[in-house]
Scaffold this motif. Structure first.
Motif, PDB file in Angstrom:
ATOM      1  N   GLU A  26       0.826  -1.206   0.000  1.00 35.87           N
ATOM      2  CA  GLU A  26       0.000   0.000   0.000  1.00 35.87           C
ATOM      3  C   GLU A  26       0.864   1.261   0.000  1.00 35.87           C
ATOM      4  O   GLU A  26       0.612   2.194  -0.777  1.00 35.87           O
ATOM      5  N   THR A  27       1.873   1.282   0.848  1.00 33.96           N
ATOM      6  CA  THR A  27       2.730   2.458   0.970  1.00 33.96           C
ATOM      7  C   THR A  27       3.502   2.732  -0.321  1.00 33.96           C
ATOM      8  O   THR A  27       3.551   3.864  -0.802  1.00 33.96           O
ATOM      9  N   VAL A  28       4.108   1.695  -0.876  1.00 37.14           N
ATOM     10  CA  VAL A  28       4.884   1.854  -2.107  1.00 37.14           C
ATOM     11  C   VAL A  28       3.962   2.244  -3.262  1.00 37.14           C
ATOM     12  O   VAL A  28       4.286   3.127  -4.064  1.00 37.14           O
ATOM     13  N   SER A  29       2.815   1.624  -3.334  1.00 33.92           N
ATOM     14  CA  SER A  29       1.855   1.934  -4.390  1.00 33.92           C
ATOM     15  C   SER A  29       1.436   3.405  -4.331  1.00 33.92           C
ATOM     16  O   SER A  29       1.452   4.108  -5.347  1.00 33.92           O
ATOM     17  N   GLU A  30       1.086   3.877  -3.154  1.00 33.95           N
ATOM     18  CA  GLU A  30       0.663   5.278  -2.988  1.00 33.95           C
ATOM     19  C   GLU A  30       1.822   6.241  -3.242  1.00 33.95           C
ATOM     20  O   GLU A  30       1.646   7.257  -3.914  1.00 33.95           O
ATOM     21  N   THR A  31       2.984   5.947  -2.706  1.00 35.42           N
ATOM     22  CA  THR A  31       4.128   6.848  -2.804  1.00 35.42           C
ATOM     23  C   THR A  31       4.632   6.975  -4.243  1.00 35.42           C
ATOM     24  O   THR A  31       4.981   8.067  -4.691  1.00 35.42           O
ATOM     25  N   LEU A  32       4.679   5.862  -4.953  1.00 36.36           N
ATOM     26  CA  LEU A  32       5.232   5.860  -6.311  1.00 36.36           C
ATOM     27  C   LEU A  32       4.169   5.927  -7.398  1.00 36.36           C
ATOM     28  O   LEU A  32       4.490   5.883  -8.587  1.00 36.36           O
ATOM     29  N   ASP A  33       2.903   6.036  -7.000  1.00 36.65           N
ATOM     30  CA  ASP A  33       1.799   6.012  -7.966  1.00 36.65           C
ATOM     31  C   ASP A  33       1.892   4.781  -8.870  1.00 36.65           C
ATOM     32  O   ASP A  33       1.696   4.859 -10.079  1.00 36.65           O
ATOM     33  N   ALA A  34       2.205   3.660  -8.267  1.00 34.15           N
ATOM     34  CA  ALA A  34       2.310   2.393  -8.998  1.00 34.15           C
ATOM     35  C   ALA A  34       1.110   1.525  -8.635  1.00 34.15           C
ATOM     36  O   ALA A  34       0.707   1.476  -7.470  1.00 34.15           O
ATOM     37  N   PRO A  35       0.533   0.842  -9.600  1.00 37.44           N
ATOM     38  CA  PRO A  35      -0.566  -0.063  -9.271  1.00 37.44           C
ATOM     39  C   PRO A  35      -0.098  -1.131  -8.279  1.00 37.44           C
ATOM     40  O   PRO A  35       1.012  -1.659  -8.409  1.00 37.44           O
ATOM     41  N   ALA A  36      -0.921  -1.430  -7.316  1.00 35.90           N
ATOM     42  CA  ALA A  36      -0.569  -2.428  -6.296  1.00 35.90           C
ATOM     43  C   ALA A  36      -0.214  -3.768  -6.940  1.00 35.90           C
ATOM     44  O   ALA A  36       0.644  -4.496  -6.433  1.00 35.90           O
ATOM     45  N   GLU A  37      -0.847  -4.083  -8.072  1.00 34.41           N
ATOM     46  CA  GLU A  37      -0.558  -5.356  -8.743  1.00 34.41           C
ATOM     47  C   GLU A  37       0.877  -5.442  -9.242  1.00 34.41           C
ATOM     48  O   GLU A  37       1.383  -6.524  -9.527  1.00 34.41           O
TER      49      GLU A  37
END
Length: 61
Positions: A26-37
Motif C-alpha cells: 500500500e505504501t509503495v503503491s501510494e508513494t510511487l503512484d504504482a498499481p498495487a498489482e
C-alpha cells in the motif's frame, strides 16, 4: 515494477508477515503512484543464529 526486499528475524506469525506485505504494498503503491498489482514484496526470515549484533549471534543475547 517496484521490488521490495525485507529481512527480519524469524518467529513472526503468518498473519504478521501477510500484514507487513500488505502495508508495504500500500505504501509503495501510494508513494510511487504504482498499481498495487505491480508491487512485489519478498520477506526473508533469518534464523537468530545467523543474525549478529555487537559481534555475537542474537540467539545468545
Amino acid at each position: 515494477m517496484p521490488f521490495i526486499q525485507v529481512s527480519i528475524i524469524e518467529g513472526r506469525s503468518k498473519e504478521k508477515i501477510a500484514e507487513v506485505i500488505q502495508k508495504i504494498t500500500e505504501t509503495v503503491s501510494e508513494t510511487l503512484d504504482a498499481p498495487a498489482e505491480n508491487v512485489r514484496v519478498l520477506v526473508t526470515e533469518i534464523p537468530k543464529t545467523h543474525w549478529g549484533k555487537a559481534g555475537k549471534p542474537i540467539a545468545k543475547s
